[in-house]
Scaffold this motif. Structure first.
Motif, PDB file in Angstrom:
ATOM      1  N   GLY A   1       0.758  -1.252  -0.011  1.00 30.29           N
ATOM      2  CA  GLY A   1       0.140  -0.027   0.066  1.00 30.29           C
ATOM      3  C   GLY A   1       0.763   1.246  -0.030  1.00 30.29           C
ATOM      4  N   GLU A   2       0.157   2.352  -0.379  1.00 31.71           N
ATOM      5  CA  GLU A   2       1.055   3.530  -0.248  1.00 31.71           C
ATOM      6  C   GLU A   2       1.398   4.090   1.129  1.00 31.71           C
ATOM      7  OE1 GLU A   2      -1.283   6.586  -2.146  1.00 31.71           O
ATOM      8  OE2 GLU A   2      -1.498   5.540  -4.150  1.00 31.71           O
ATOM      9  N   GLU A   3       2.499   4.531   1.213  1.00 31.10           N
ATOM     10  CA  GLU A   3       2.977   5.088   2.602  1.00 31.10           C
ATOM     11  C   GLU A   3       2.147   6.306   3.055  1.00 31.10           C
ATOM     12  OE1 GLU A   3       7.017   6.887   4.701  1.00 31.10           O
ATOM     13  OE2 GLU A   3       6.986   6.138   2.655  1.00 31.10           O
ATOM     14  N   TYR A   4       1.789   6.042   4.494  1.00 34.17           N
ATOM     15  CA  TYR A   4       0.620   7.052   5.164  1.00 34.17           C
ATOM     16  C   TYR A   4       1.249   8.140   5.293  1.00 34.17           C
ATOM     17  CZ  TYR A   4      -1.947   9.336   8.638  1.00 34.17           C
ATOM     18  OH  TYR A   4      -2.843  10.085   9.465  1.00 34.17           O
ATOM     19  N   SER A   5       0.934   9.397   4.968  1.00 29.08           N
ATOM     20  CA  SER A   5       1.572  10.752   5.289  1.00 29.08           C
ATOM     21  C   SER A   5       0.403  11.478   5.652  1.00 29.08           C
ATOM     22  CB  SER A   5       1.646  11.405   3.620  1.00 29.08           C
ATOM     23  OG  SER A   5       2.141  12.825   3.966  1.00 29.08           O
ATOM     24  N   PRO A   6       0.394  11.711   7.122  1.00 30.43           N
ATOM     25  CA  PRO A   6      -0.282  12.360   8.104  1.00 30.43           C
ATOM     26  C   PRO A   6      -0.779  13.748   7.681  1.00 30.43           C
ATOM     27  CG  PRO A   6       1.724  12.452   9.147  1.00 30.43           C
ATOM     28  CD  PRO A   6       1.863  11.465   8.085  1.00 30.43           C
ATOM     29  N   THR A   7      -1.925  14.295   7.783  1.00 33.29           N
ATOM     30  CA  THR A   7      -2.073  15.750   7.139  1.00 33.29           C
ATOM     31  C   THR A   7      -1.533  16.850   8.575  1.00 33.29           C
ATOM     32  OG1 THR A   7      -4.203  14.894   6.171  1.00 33.29           O
ATOM     33  CG2 THR A   7      -3.938  17.427   6.890  1.00 33.29           C
ATOM     34  N   VAL A   8      -0.987  17.602   8.150  1.00 29.85           N
ATOM     35  CA  VAL A   8      -0.538  18.787   8.740  1.00 29.85           C
ATOM     36  C   VAL A   8      -1.212  20.092   8.830  1.00 29.85           C
ATOM     37  CG1 VAL A   8       1.751  20.046   9.920  1.00 29.85           C
ATOM     38  CG2 VAL A   8       2.004  17.619   8.875  1.00 29.85           C
ATOM     39  N   VAL A   9      -1.805  20.536   9.837  1.00 28.96           N
ATOM     40  CA  VAL A   9      -2.568  21.797   9.919  1.00 28.96           C
ATOM     41  C   VAL A   9      -1.540  22.855  10.539  1.00 28.96           C
ATOM     42  CG1 VAL A   9      -4.571  23.064  10.744  1.00 28.96           C
ATOM     43  CG2 VAL A   9      -4.698  20.529   9.846  1.00 28.96           C
ATOM     44  N   VAL A  10      -1.415  24.003   9.857  1.00 30.89           N
ATOM     45  CA  VAL A  10      -0.901  25.221  10.416  1.00 30.89           C
ATOM     46  C   VAL A  10      -1.708  26.154  10.979  1.00 30.89           C
ATOM     47  CG1 VAL A  10       1.086  26.886  10.179  1.00 30.89           C
ATOM     48  CG2 VAL A  10       1.238  24.402   9.271  1.00 30.89           C
ATOM     49  N   ARG A  11      -1.787  26.682  11.869  1.00 32.25           N
ATOM     50  CA  ARG A  11      -2.754  27.782  12.312  1.00 32.25           C
ATOM     51  C   ARG A  11      -2.062  28.517  13.320  1.00 32.25           C
ATOM     52  NH1 ARG A  11      -4.456  26.539  17.358  1.00 32.25           N
ATOM     53  NH2 ARG A  11      -4.339  24.140  18.084  1.00 32.25           N
ATOM     54  N   ALA A  12      -2.822  29.425  13.700  1.00 32.12           N
ATOM     55  CA  ALA A  12      -2.544  30.762  14.909  1.00 32.12           C
ATOM     56  C   ALA A  12      -2.564  30.138  16.113  1.00 32.12           C
ATOM     57  CB  ALA A  12      -3.372  31.837  14.573  1.00 32.12           C
ATOM     58  N   TYR A  13      -1.526  30.342  16.703  1.00 35.77           N
ATOM     59  CA  TYR A  13      -1.482  29.823  18.153  1.00 35.77           C
ATOM     60  C   TYR A  13      -2.726  30.593  19.248  1.00 35.77           C
ATOM     61  CZ  TYR A  13       0.325  30.081  23.010  1.00 35.77           C
ATOM     62  OH  TYR A  13       0.322  30.050  24.353  1.00 35.77           O
ATOM     63  N   ASP A  14      -3.383  29.594  19.979  1.00 35.26           N
ATOM     64  CA  ASP A  14      -4.295  29.991  20.656  1.00 35.26           C
ATOM     65  C   ASP A  14      -4.079  29.838  22.160  1.00 35.26           C
ATOM     66  OD1 ASP A  14      -6.733  30.305  22.116  1.00 35.26           O
ATOM     67  OD2 ASP A  14      -7.805  28.995  21.012  1.00 35.26           O
ATOM     68  N   PRO A  15      -3.652  30.872  22.949  1.00 34.91           N
ATOM     69  CA  PRO A  15      -2.917  30.604  24.354  1.00 34.91           C
ATOM     70  C   PRO A  15      -3.999  29.864  25.042  1.00 34.91           C
ATOM     71  CG  PRO A  15      -3.760  33.067  23.944  1.00 34.91           C
ATOM     72  CD  PRO A  15      -3.701  32.325  22.437  1.00 34.91           C
ATOM     73  N   ASN A  16      -5.275  30.047  25.024  1.00 39.64           N
ATOM     74  CA  ASN A  16      -5.989  29.396  25.769  1.00 39.64           C
ATOM     75  C   ASN A  16      -6.250  27.822  25.845  1.00 39.64           C
ATOM     76  OD1 ASN A  16      -7.271  31.843  26.919  1.00 39.64           O
ATOM     77  ND2 ASN A  16      -8.598  32.106  25.089  1.00 39.64           N
ATOM     78  N   LYS A  17      -5.903  27.153  24.561  1.00 37.53           N
ATOM     79  CA  LYS A  17      -5.686  25.912  24.532  1.00 37.53           C
ATOM     80  C   LYS A  17      -4.277  25.068  23.925  1.00 37.53           C
ATOM     81  CE  LYS A  17      -7.781  25.621  19.586  1.00 37.53           C
ATOM     82  NZ  LYS A  17      -8.599  25.131  18.748  1.00 37.53           N
ATOM     83  N   ASP A  18      -3.605  25.971  23.716  1.00 38.56           N
ATOM     84  CA  ASP A  18      -2.420  25.397  23.021  1.00 38.56           C
ATOM     85  C   ASP A  18      -1.256  25.663  24.088  1.00 38.56           C
ATOM     86  OD1 ASP A  18      -3.668  25.013  20.883  1.00 38.56           O
ATOM     87  OD2 ASP A  18      -3.060  26.842  19.917  1.00 38.56           O
ATOM     88  N   ARG A  19      -1.151  26.361  25.007  1.00 34.43           N
ATOM     89  CA  ARG A  19      -0.100  26.925  25.849  1.00 34.43           C
ATOM     90  C   ARG A  19       0.935  25.495  26.372  1.00 34.43           C
ATOM     91  NH1 ARG A  19      -0.585  30.367  31.126  1.00 34.43           N
ATOM     92  NH2 ARG A  19      -0.166  28.296  32.268  1.00 34.43           N
ATOM     93  N   GLU A  20      -0.136  24.859  27.145  1.00 35.44           N
ATOM     94  CA  GLU A  20       0.708  23.554  27.745  1.00 35.44           C
ATOM     95  C   GLU A  20       1.095  22.485  26.558  1.00 35.44           C
ATOM     96  OE1 GLU A  20      -2.018  21.690  30.395  1.00 35.44           O
ATOM     97  OE2 GLU A  20      -2.236  23.240  31.622  1.00 35.44           O
ATOM     98  N   ARG A  21       0.424  22.322  25.514  1.00 38.94           N
ATOM     99  CA  ARG A  21       1.232  21.598  24.356  1.00 38.94           C
ATOM    100  C   ARG A  21       2.282  22.223  23.954  1.00 38.94           C
ATOM    101  NH1 ARG A  21      -3.528  20.057  20.613  1.00 38.94           N
ATOM    102  NH2 ARG A  21      -4.290  22.007  21.087  1.00 38.94           N
ATOM    103  N   VAL A  22       2.278  23.324  23.594  1.00 38.95           N
ATOM    104  CA  VAL A  22       3.397  24.194  23.100  1.00 38.95           C
ATOM    105  C   VAL A  22       4.665  24.032  24.021  1.00 38.95           C
ATOM    106  CG1 VAL A  22       4.412  26.486  22.649  1.00 38.95           C
ATOM    107  CG2 VAL A  22       2.073  25.913  21.608  1.00 38.95           C
ATOM    108  N   GLU A  23       4.223  24.425  25.441  1.00 35.03           N
ATOM    109  CA  GLU A  23       5.358  24.112  26.318  1.00 35.03           C
ATOM    110  C   GLU A  23       6.013  22.724  26.536  1.00 35.03           C
ATOM    111  OE1 GLU A  23       3.808  25.587  29.724  1.00 35.03           O
ATOM    112  OE2 GLU A  23       4.048  27.782  29.492  1.00 35.03           O
ATOM    113  N   ALA A  24       5.281  21.807  26.289  1.00 38.97           N
ATOM    114  CA  ALA A  24       5.673  20.375  26.105  1.00 38.97           C
ATOM    115  C   ALA A  24       6.628  20.232  24.979  1.00 38.97           C
ATOM    116  CB  ALA A  24       4.489  19.385  26.029  1.00 38.97           C
ATOM    117  N   VAL A  25       6.405  20.825  23.898  1.00 34.33           N
ATOM    118  CA  VAL A  25       7.053  20.513  22.511  1.00 34.33           C
ATOM    119  C   VAL A  25       8.647  21.367  22.869  1.00 34.33           C
ATOM    120  CG1 VAL A  25       7.323  21.104  20.261  1.00 34.33           C
ATOM    121  CG2 VAL A  25       5.363  20.414  21.003  1.00 34.33           C
TER     122      VAL A  25
END
Length: 405
Positions: free
Chosen positions: A2-26
């Motif tokens: 089968g074809e190699e799976y390529s996940p969809t990458v979404v680039v969007r603006a940072y949302d401090p209300n929901k992204d902060r902890e996940r960004v700090e983890a990265v």
């Protein structure tokens, strides 16, 4: 097969209300800087976008696969000096009969991709999305800074994004010791008002490459701890200071100026990768210093835990003893940082900056050749007197904006 799976990458603006902890983890998974060098550890203000929030225009983007944040990038826009031209009214300028030529530039920083998600084109997508925002806002040039030996970053920007190597300034870092630095008694240091500092910078340094047109915003920012002028003893005192206009009309033979930015309130640093032997030696110097304080030993502060720092910017001066004046200012800045509980004092200068010889620094903590890469985004130039800035030769000095550190 089968074809190699390529996940969809979404680039969007940072949302401090929901992204902060996940960004700090990265952020925590990404090593920043080579071994034994300064590396970004955490954001003290609790918001990953705070490093660019003090800029005139800023944006932070995140890359997401499903509900997992796998990368981020920050960008800011400002107007800076990209060259100079002869003044038509020479009486209105003190910059060698020249006036600055400004251009709108963007700065990319904080590009991070999770280690287990690299080589998937995520970094490229983040850069391209940020550049699209730059173009929408009329930016002519985009630039970024990285370590010269960060081959992955250099290859991404030069090979895939169309950037070219542009400038190689030096990052000079000096530890803050437990004892006050000596400041020459033959030098008087004057704390300038922001209005005087603005006048001095605009009249003397406005044609310096990367000089920000909104210098007054920087000098009046809450993170700016002040601008300090060094003059020979007997020329001026804080009580006899006549103001910047009168000073510039008849300055002493030698003088120097520097401003201090409180980066401690933005994020902390930490030295990573040091051997156990180096850590033990550093701790020994502190133990001996506490036992024998009268010896005033240059004990090494604990740089292996998170610490804050002050950044010195707007370095300038004139005259045969200007280097001596800079040395006095650096001693004064060291004492200011010591009182604030900082671990180091840092600055960044052009490789040919003649005043760098007055800046004390440790080679093992410094970066002799930082790399700035640049790309032309606009199809038309703002001023024919400069042409293509990406092809211009470097000047003696460079103005490093503290908001981008």
């Amino acid at each position: 097969m089968g074809e190699e799976y390529s996940p969809t990458v979404v680039v969007r603006a940072y949302d401090p209300n929901k992204d902060r902890e996940r960004v700090e983890a990265v952020e925590r998974t990404c090593e920043v800087g080579p071994s034994d060098k300064l590396s970004l550890l955490t954001d003290m203000l609790g918001d990953p976008i705070c490093r660019v929030r003090h800029s005139p225009a800023f944006l932070m983007l995140v890359a997401e696969i499903g509900k997992e944040i796998v990368g981020m990038i920050r960008g800011c826009i400002k107007t800076v000096t990209c060259g100079k031209k002869l003044s038509r009214n020479r009486k209105q300028t003190d910059t060698a009969n020249h006036v600055p030529v400004y251009t709108k530039v963007a700065y990319i920083l904080g590009l991070r991709v999770s280690p287990n998600q690299r080589r998937m084109g995520i970094g490229l997508k983040l850069v391209q999305k940020m550049e699209a925002w730059f173009r929408e806002n009329g930016v002519e040039y985009s630039y970024m800074a990285t370590e010269n030996d960060n081959l992955a970053s250099v290859k991404l920007f030069t090979d895939k994004c169309g950037y070219s190597k542009f400038r190689t300034p030096s990052i000079l870092v000096n530890p803050v010791f437990a004892h006050r630095a000596k400041v020459s008694s033959n030098v008087t240091i004057i704390h300038l008002k922001p209005s005087d500092a603005k006048t001095l910078y605009r009249r003397r340094f406005a044609t310096t490459e990367f000089f920000p047109r909104d210098i007054d915003s920087i000098l009046n920012n809450k993170l700016s701890l002040g601008t300090f002028l060094a003059v020979p003893r007997g020329s001026y005192t804080p009580d006899t200071w006549p103001g910047a206009e009168r000073f510039l009309s008849d300055p002493p033979e030698s003088w120097a100026v520097i401003s201090v930015w409180n980066s401690k309130e933005v994020f902390t640093l930490q030295v990573r990768g040091a051997s156990r032997v180096k850590k033990t030696l550093a701790q020994t110097t502190r133990v001996v210093d506490r036992a024998l304080p009268w010896l005033r030993l240059p004990s090494v502060p604990d740089l292996f835990r998170p610490f804050g720092f002050h950044f010195l910017y707007g370095l300038g001066g004139e005259g045969p003893e200007a280097v001596k004046m800079v040395k006095a200012l650096c001693g004064f800045a060291h004492n200011l940082a010591m009182e604030s509980g900082c671990g180091v004092v840092a600055t960044e200068v052009a490789p040919c900056e003649p005043l760098r010889f007055g800046i004390p620094h440790w080679k093992m903590l410094s970066c002799e050749e930082d790399l700035w890469c640049i790309k032309r985004l606009a199809e038309d130039y703002s001023d024919g007197a400069v042409g293509d800035w990406t092809k211009s030769p470097p000047g003696i000095s460079i103005f490093v904006d503290p908001r981008e550190i």
